[in-house]
Design a protein around this motif. Structure first.
Motif, mmCIF file in Angstrom:
data_model
loop_
_atom_site.group_PDB
_atom_site.id
_atom_site.type_symbol
_atom_site.label_atom_id
_atom_site.label_comp_id
_atom_site.label_asym_id
_atom_site.label_seq_id
_atom_site.Cartn_x
_atom_site.Cartn_y
_atom_site.Cartn_z
ATOM 1 N N ASP A 118 0.860 -1.177 0.000
ATOM 2 C CA ASP A 118 0.000 0.000 0.000
ATOM 3 C C ASP A 118 0.901 1.233 0.000
ATOM 4 O OD1 ASP A 118 -1.655 2.162 0.668
ATOM 5 O OD2 ASP A 118 -3.052 0.845 1.722
ATOM 6 N N VAL A 127 2.276 -0.643 3.965
ATOM 7 C CA VAL A 127 1.999 -1.945 4.570
ATOM 8 C C VAL A 127 1.939 -2.997 3.459
ATOM 9 C CG1 VAL A 127 0.301 -3.303 5.870
ATOM 10 C CG2 VAL A 127 0.738 -0.936 6.495
ATOM 11 N N GLU A 128 2.592 -4.128 3.722
ATOM 12 C CA GLU A 128 2.591 -5.236 2.771
ATOM 13 C C GLU A 128 1.272 -6.001 2.892
ATOM 14 O OE1 GLU A 128 5.091 -9.073 3.031
ATOM 15 O OE2 GLU A 128 6.366 -7.614 1.981
ATOM 16 N N LYS A 129 0.623 -6.276 1.744
ATOM 17 C CA LYS A 129 -0.646 -6.987 1.742
ATOM 18 C C LYS A 129 -0.506 -8.217 0.849
ATOM 19 C CE LYS A 129 -5.463 -6.510 0.403
ATOM 20 N NZ LYS A 129 -6.419 -5.727 -0.370
ATOM 21 N N LYS A 130 -1.020 -9.353 1.327
ATOM 22 C CA LYS A 130 -0.979 -10.591 0.556
ATOM 23 C C LYS A 130 -2.389 -10.991 0.151
ATOM 24 C CE LYS A 130 3.187 -12.406 2.685
ATOM 25 N NZ LYS A 130 3.789 -13.506 3.450
ATOM 26 N N THR A 131 -2.558 -11.304 -1.135
ATOM 27 C CA THR A 131 -3.837 -11.754 -1.654
ATOM 28 C C THR A 131 -3.658 -13.162 -2.194
ATOM 29 O OG1 THR A 131 -4.323 -9.475 -2.312
ATOM 30 C CG2 THR A 131 -5.702 -11.201 -3.260
#
Length: 151
Positions: A86, A91-95
């Protein structure tokens, strides 16, 4: 985008020792609806099954993509997490996404998956690779639309 449905077919199968046993085998079908999926699996299996059979279940899957390999005889489900950051919050985001890949063994499935992901710009992590019980996968049949009848 394909809609993949898992269809379970129940029938009497002649085992290697000569005993007839009732089995339920899962198949994957690309279809627009549950009705079409059931119709397609009946159409695809009729030439291969002698005697009566029934479609015991049809359910929608969350498979987003399939990596094919005509020389492979097994199917593996790869759970992959795409990593994004983001820009505002850093912030690291995992999908997570499910991808089905063909392979003769675990290494073959991994190699086929990595070949399919070649050229992907997004960062990703493999969370798991597991062999599935799928017997076969049927792509959508692309053909001509029947002409409307004139009255």
């Amino acid at each position: 985008m394909a809609n993949w449905f898992e269809c379970k077919v129940r029938y009497d199968k002649m085992m290697e020792n000569g005993v007839v046993k009732k089995v339920t085998e899962p198949y994957l079908v690309d279809a627009l609806s549950f009705t079409e999926a059931e119709s397609r699996i009946i159409e695809e299996q009729t030439p291969f099954i002698s005697g009566d059979f029934s479609v015991s279940a049809v359910k929608r899957t969350k498979i987003s993509e399939i990596f094919w390999d005509d020389s492979a005889d097994k199917w593996y489900l790869v759970k992959v997490a795409f990593v994004t950051i983001d820009e505002k919050t850093a912030v690291e985001k995992k999908t997570s996404t499910l991808i089905l890949t063909a392979g003769n063994d675990l290494k073959g499935a991994y190699d086929n998956f990595m070949a399919g992901m070649e050229g992907t710009m997004a960062d990703f992590e493999i969370q798991s690779i597991a062999e599935t019980p799928l017997m076969d996968v049927y792509k959508a049949k692309l053909g001509t639309i029947p002409a409307a009848k004139e009255e």
